[in-house]
Design a protein around this motif. Structure first.
Motif, PDB file in Angstrom:
ATOM      1  N   GLU A   1       0.829  -1.212   0.000  1.00 11.02           N
ATOM      2  CA  GLU A   1       0.000   0.000   0.000  1.00 11.02           C
ATOM      3  C   GLU A   1       0.859   1.255   0.000  1.00 11.02           C
ATOM      4  N   ASP A   2       1.858   1.262   0.846  1.00 13.02           N
ATOM      5  CA  ASP A   2       2.732   2.427   0.952  1.00 13.02           C
ATOM      6  C   ASP A   2       3.482   2.679  -0.360  1.00 13.02           C
ATOM      7  N   LYS A   3       4.011   1.630  -0.940  1.00 15.04           N
ATOM      8  CA  LYS A   3       4.838   1.783  -2.141  1.00 15.04           C
ATOM      9  C   LYS A   3       4.046   2.185  -3.381  1.00 15.04           C
ATOM     10  N   ILE A   4       2.781   1.777  -3.448  1.00 14.30           N
ATOM     11  CA  ILE A   4       1.997   2.131  -4.643  1.00 14.30           C
ATOM     12  C   ILE A   4       1.075   3.330  -4.416  1.00 14.30           C
ATOM     13  N   GLY A   5       1.166   3.930  -3.255  1.00 10.72           N
ATOM     14  CA  GLY A   5       0.383   5.130  -2.985  1.00 10.72           C
ATOM     15  C   GLY A   5      -1.070   4.873  -2.646  1.00 10.72           C
TER      16      GLY A   5
ATOM     17  N   LEU B   1     -11.627   0.069  -5.594  1.00  8.72           N
ATOM     18  CA  LEU B   1     -10.282  -0.073  -6.129  1.00  8.72           C
ATOM     19  C   LEU B   1     -10.188   0.814  -7.362  1.00  8.72           C
ATOM     20  N   LEU B   2      -9.158   1.622  -7.426  1.00  6.26           N
ATOM     21  CA  LEU B   2      -8.988   2.548  -8.537  1.00  6.26           C
ATOM     22  C   LEU B   2      -8.077   1.945  -9.591  1.00  6.26           C
ATOM     23  N   ALA B   3      -8.309   2.338 -10.837  1.00  6.86           N
ATOM     24  CA  ALA B   3      -7.476   1.853 -11.937  1.00  6.86           C
ATOM     25  C   ALA B   3      -6.001   2.145 -11.662  1.00  6.86           C
ATOM     26  N   VAL B   4      -5.703   3.355 -11.214  1.00  7.50           N
ATOM     27  CA  VAL B   4      -4.309   3.727 -10.989  1.00  7.50           C
ATOM     28  C   VAL B   4      -3.667   2.863  -9.909  1.00  7.50           C
ATOM     29  N   GLU B   5      -4.432   2.412  -8.930  1.00  4.28           N
ATOM     30  CA  GLU B   5      -3.883   1.569  -7.872  1.00  4.28           C
ATOM     31  C   GLU B   5      -3.479   0.201  -8.408  1.00  4.28           C
TER      32      GLU B   5
ATOM     33  N   ILE C   1      -2.886  -0.513 -11.517  1.00  7.86           N
ATOM     34  CA  ILE C   1      -1.815  -0.280 -12.496  1.00  7.86           C
ATOM     35  C   ILE C   1      -0.465  -0.207 -11.772  1.00  7.86           C
ATOM     36  N   CYS C   2      -0.406   0.545 -10.681  1.00  4.15           N
ATOM     37  CA  CYS C   2       0.840   0.658  -9.909  1.00  4.15           C
ATOM     38  C   CYS C   2       1.267  -0.694  -9.352  1.00  4.15           C
ATOM     39  N   PHE C   3       0.300  -1.485  -8.913  1.00  3.15           N
ATOM     40  CA  PHE C   3       0.617  -2.811  -8.392  1.00  3.15           C
ATOM     41  C   PHE C   3       1.153  -3.716  -9.495  1.00  3.15           C
ATOM     42  N   ILE C   4       0.469  -3.740 -10.632  1.00  2.00           N
ATOM     43  CA  ILE C   4       0.892  -4.582 -11.751  1.00  2.00           C
ATOM     44  C   ILE C   4       2.306  -4.213 -12.197  1.00  2.00           C
ATOM     45  N   GLU C   5       2.543  -2.913 -12.361  1.00  2.29           N
ATOM     46  CA  GLU C   5       3.880  -2.460 -12.756  1.00  2.29           C
ATOM     47  C   GLU C   5       4.912  -2.809 -11.683  1.00  2.29           C
ATOM     48  N   GLY C   6       4.552  -2.621 -10.424  1.00  2.00           N
ATOM     49  CA  GLY C   6       5.469  -2.911  -9.321  1.00  2.00           C
ATOM     50  C   GLY C   6       5.856  -4.373  -9.235  1.00  2.00           C
ATOM     51  N   MET C   7       4.961  -5.240  -9.683  1.00  2.00           N
ATOM     52  CA  MET C   7       5.242  -6.672  -9.693  1.00  2.00           C
ATOM     53  C   MET C   7       5.980  -7.098 -10.961  1.00  2.00           C
ATOM     54  N   GLY C   8       6.202  -6.155 -11.863  1.00  2.00           N
ATOM     55  CA  GLY C   8       6.934  -6.464 -13.091  1.00  2.00           C
ATOM     56  C   GLY C   8       6.118  -7.224 -14.112  1.00  2.00           C
ATOM     57  N   LEU C   9       4.799  -7.100 -14.047  1.00  2.00           N
ATOM     58  CA  LEU C   9       3.917  -7.819 -14.968  1.00  2.00           C
ATOM     59  C   LEU C   9       3.524  -6.932 -16.142  1.00  2.00           C
ATOM     60  N   ASP C  10       3.122  -7.546 -17.235  1.00  2.00           N
ATOM     61  CA  ASP C  10       2.637  -6.803 -18.389  1.00  2.00           C
ATOM     62  C   ASP C  10       1.229  -6.300 -18.081  1.00  2.00           C
TER      63      ASP C  10
ATOM     64  N   ALA D   1      -4.123   4.048   0.157  1.00  2.00           N
ATOM     65  CA  ALA D   1      -4.443   4.384   1.545  1.00  2.00           C
ATOM     66  C   ALA D   1      -4.131   3.209   2.475  1.00  2.00           C
ATOM     67  N   ASP D   2      -3.691   3.530   3.681  1.00  2.00           N
ATOM     68  CA  ASP D   2      -3.385   2.505   4.678  1.00  2.00           C
ATOM     69  C   ASP D   2      -4.605   1.618   4.934  1.00  2.00           C
ATOM     70  N   GLY D   3      -4.382   0.315   4.923  1.00  2.00           N
ATOM     71  CA  GLY D   3      -5.446  -0.639   5.228  1.00  2.00           C
ATOM     72  C   GLY D   3      -6.438  -0.888   4.107  1.00  2.00           C
ATOM     73  N   LYS D   4      -6.230  -0.301   2.956  1.00  2.00           N
ATOM     74  CA  LYS D   4      -7.231  -0.426   1.885  1.00  2.00           C
ATOM     75  C   LYS D   4      -7.334  -1.855   1.346  1.00  2.00           C
ATOM     76  N   ILE D   5      -6.217  -2.552   1.238  1.00  2.00           N
ATOM     77  CA  ILE D   5      -6.283  -3.925   0.725  1.00  2.00           C
ATOM     78  C   ILE D   5      -7.143  -4.786   1.637  1.00  2.00           C
ATOM     79  N   SER D   6      -6.971  -4.648   2.940  1.00  2.00           N
ATOM     80  CA  SER D   6      -7.794  -5.409   3.894  1.00  2.00           C
ATOM     81  C   SER D   6      -9.263  -5.027   3.764  1.00  2.00           C
ATOM     82  N   ARG D   7      -9.528  -3.724   3.626  1.00  2.00           N
ATOM     83  CA  ARG D   7     -10.923  -3.283   3.489  1.00  2.00           C
ATOM     84  C   ARG D   7     -11.526  -3.795   2.177  1.00  2.00           C
ATOM     85  N   LEU D   8     -10.732  -3.839   1.113  1.00  2.00           N
ATOM     86  CA  LEU D   8     -11.223  -4.384  -0.156  1.00  2.00           C
ATOM     87  C   LEU D   8     -11.509  -5.879  -0.009  1.00  2.00           C
ATOM     88  N   ALA D   9     -10.603  -6.593   0.646  1.00  2.00           N
ATOM     89  CA  ALA D   9     -10.773  -8.040   0.816  1.00  2.00           C
ATOM     90  C   ALA D   9     -11.970  -8.376   1.698  1.00  2.00           C
TER      91      ALA D   9
END
Length: 160
Positions: free
Chosen positions: A105-109, A126-130, A132-141, A111-119
């Motif tokens: 969460e911190d690295k992709i910008g 969940l926003l497109a930009v979030e 996207i940042c995760f996919i890019e951060g994981m090195g995926l296409d 909000a704190d705890g958002k993944i848990s709240r989504l789950a």
């Protein structure tokens, strides 16, 4: 004033009404996404709108990945795996799949705890930009991952 998404669609020269219809995004929602800076697309909305617009414009689908730089130029860019690169490959694999949610969460910008709240389905925004940042951060296409998550959009689907 047009958002970067709206400007991108204008650049492609596609009819927004046709894009919205095929993407199954209602006209008022698409209008907001194209003109109101406070409107943020969900990942699925973004994928369907951009992929369909690119196809309607007769462009190659690999332009999808390039579109992200135009629409989200200031997004956080991070390599979520960089700090594990010194570890043996089997440990890198484990770390890749067991990162702390708060670190991600911190690295992709996000909000704190958002993944848990989504789950826990306490939030569904969940926003497109979030993602996207995760996919890019994981090195995926990006496009391949969107297709994996939301399904392939077939050209046949565009005519129905």
């Amino acid at each position: 004033m047009a958002t970067l998404l709206g400007k991108y669609l204008d650049k492609l020269g596609t009819k927004k009404s046709k894009v919205g219809e095929l993407a199954k995004v209602k006209k008022p929602r698409l209008n907001d996404l194209c003109n109101k800076g406070t409107s943020k697309p969900s990942p699925e909305e973004f994928y369907r709108i951009i992929y369909i617009a690119i196809k309607l414009a007769g462009r190659q689908e690999n332009e999808f990945n390039d579109s992200i730089n135009e629409i989200f130029p200031d997004r956080p860019k991070t390599n979520l795996l960089a700090e594990f690169s010194h570890l043996p490959s089997d440990i890198q694999f484990l770390k890749k799949h067991t990162q702390k949610q708060s670190d991600v969460e911190d690295k992709i910008g996000m909000a704190d705890g958002k993944i848990s709240r989504l789950a826990s389905e306490k939030v569904k925004d969940l926003l497109a930009v979030e993602i996207i940042c995760f996919i890019e951060g994981m090195g995926l296409d990006l496009l391949s991952t969107f297709k994996e998550i939301y399904g392939e959009i077939k050209l046949d689907d565009l005519s129905s």
